[in-house]
Design an enzyme around this catalytic site. Structure first.
Site, PDB file in Angstrom:
ATOM      1  N   ASP A   1      -0.607  -4.767 -17.615  1.00  0.00           N
ATOM      2  CA  ASP A   1      -1.351  -3.988 -16.601  1.00  0.00           C
ATOM      3  C   ASP A   1      -1.342  -2.321 -16.843  1.00  0.00           C
ATOM      4  OD1 ASP A   1      -3.012  -3.862 -14.565  1.00  0.00           O
ATOM      5  OD2 ASP A   1      -1.527  -3.712 -13.052  1.00  0.00           O
TER       6      ASP A   1
ATOM      7  N   LEU B   1       1.327   1.780  -6.350  1.00  0.00           N
ATOM      8  CA  LEU B   1       1.358   1.544  -7.612  1.00  0.00           C
ATOM      9  C   LEU B   1       0.126   1.570  -8.173  1.00  0.00           C
ATOM     10  CD1 LEU B   1       4.260  -1.050  -8.151  1.00  0.00           C
ATOM     11  CD2 LEU B   1       4.313   1.413  -8.630  1.00  0.00           C
TER      12      LEU B   1
ATOM     13  N   GLY C   1      -1.458   0.226 -11.682  1.00  0.00           N
ATOM     14  CA  GLY C   1      -1.072  -0.229 -13.024  1.00  0.00           C
ATOM     15  C   GLY C   1       0.342   0.154 -13.378  1.00  0.00           C
TER      16      GLY C   1
END
Length: 383
Positions: free
Chosen positions: A274, A311, A313
């Site tokens: 990610d 958050l 990624g």
């Protein structure tokens, strides 16, 4: 015929280790693994110890090398992202477009159609949105999220036919089982994610053909003892694959260890990064849909956050996830390597990636015993 003989390292073929053997590569494909006293003629590639493995496969890469796919959904961006991750062992990835406009989605599809033909590490495309649930938006823009329409199904099926490997993340709330079935039967890989659905709603989509769950535990309904949610449905369903982000920030290692023990279906958990644009870059900030994301150093690796602390990624690379798995998740090195190569390749139906068997692509990574990448090859050529 161009033949290369790789010697000097333990060889991990995706299933087991081979000691005191050589990997034979012919015209970009694995020919065989042979004893060192039974080698054909060819160019010698001697490795000074360490491990030679299939290159890593990453199904979810938003950016790297200083570039986000959303900033410029082009072939050049996809190449830059792939090159940014190659020093960390990734030889095949899906550039990932997070929730954006229809224009950006079309551009990404057109770019991926061309990029997959270049043999530079782009293995397909991942569209993570816009068919997500605002209740579990994470760092995505809720105002761009919407239900799947039948015209979207037709467009995605056409995109899959042009690209080859197309992964789409959708919330169960935004796609019907009928639409999931139509997409899946046409070869589109459907993953449920960014969803606040019940376990029953998730199971209906799994039974209709949804193949996976996007970043297990993150941006989804959680496991409760009377309401198992998407987490519970994903862990319990034997055919469902689950990507996990192992960076020390997205999921507590105790939860990941629990999922590893509990998941029905052998080999159905795999690593994704990610990753955002800062992987492979020394920059400290970047812009996501007009919002500043900053790098906060500390812990196993840095984390990336919006101004409100959400958050956005990760800042992790695939080699680091393997080290994390071995160090914090009680994984054997062989299983950690499979979670970065063989399993994601199987999830994506990339039959010739993620293992070193006769006829497979010679996409390779050489690691030190400390799981640090020294070299990579794509189709047998140094990359």
């Amino acid at each position: 015929m161009t033949r290369k003989i790789f010697t000097g390292a333990r060889i991990f073929d995706g299933h087991r280790f081979h000691d005191d053997k050589a990997l034979i590569v012919s015209d970009g494909r694995v020919e065989a693994i042979l004893a060192k006293n039974d080698l054909p003629a060819g160019e010698q590639v001697h490795l000074d110890g360490g491990i030679l493995s299939a290159g890593f496969v990453d199904a979810q890469v938003n950016g790297g090398g200083g570039r986000m796919l959303n900033d410029e959904p082009s072939v050049a961006s996809m190449h830059m992202i792939a090159e940014g991750h190659r020093p960390y062992g990734t030889t095949g990835l899906l550039p990932t477009l997070i929730t954006d406009t229809a224009h950006a989605t079309t551009a990404a599809i057109e770019a991926a159609t061309d990029a997959v033909k270049t043999n530079r590490g782009v293995a397909g495309l991942h569209l993570e949105g816009p068919h997500l649930a605002p209740a579990r938006k994470g760092a995505h823009l809720a105002q761009l999220m919407r239900p799947v329409e039948d015209s979207d199904v037709r467009a995605l099926i056409a995109a899959r036919q042009s690209i080859g490997t197309l992964l789409v993340t959708m919330a169960a709330e935004q796609v019907t089982p009928r639409q999931v079935r139509a997409l899946s039967e046409a070869g589109v890989i459907v993953s449920i994610g960014h969803s606040d659905c019940s376990s029953e709603a998730a199971e209906e989509r799994f039974d209709a053909g949804a193949r996976g769950v996007t970043h297990l535990f993150n941006a989804m309904s959680q496991l409760g003892h009377r309401a198992p949610g998407l987490v519970g449905a994903a862990i319990d369903h034997p055919s469902v694959w689950c990507g996990i982000i192992a960076d020390g920030h997205h999921v507590d290692p105790k939860a990941l260890r629990t999922a590893l023990r509990a998941k029905r279906g052998e080999g159905k958990l795999f690593f994704v990064t990610d990753a955002m644009s800062l992987v492979g870059s020394d920059r400290e900030t970047f812009t996501l849909n007009g919002r500043t994301v900053r790098r906060e150093r500390g812990g196993f690796c840095s984390k990336l956050v919006l101004s409100d602390g959400t958050l956005a990624g990760s800042d992790v690379d695939m080699a680091s996830t393997i080290r994390y798995g071995v160090t914090y998740l009680d994984l054997a090195l062989s299983e950690a390597l499979r979670m970065a190569s063989l399993y994601p390749a199987r999830f994506l139906r990339l039959k010739n990636h993620g293992h070193l068997s006769a006829g497979s692509r010679a996409d390779l990574v050489h690691l030190t015993d400390a799981i640090e990448v020294t070299r990579t090859w794509i189709s047998g050529e140094a990359a």
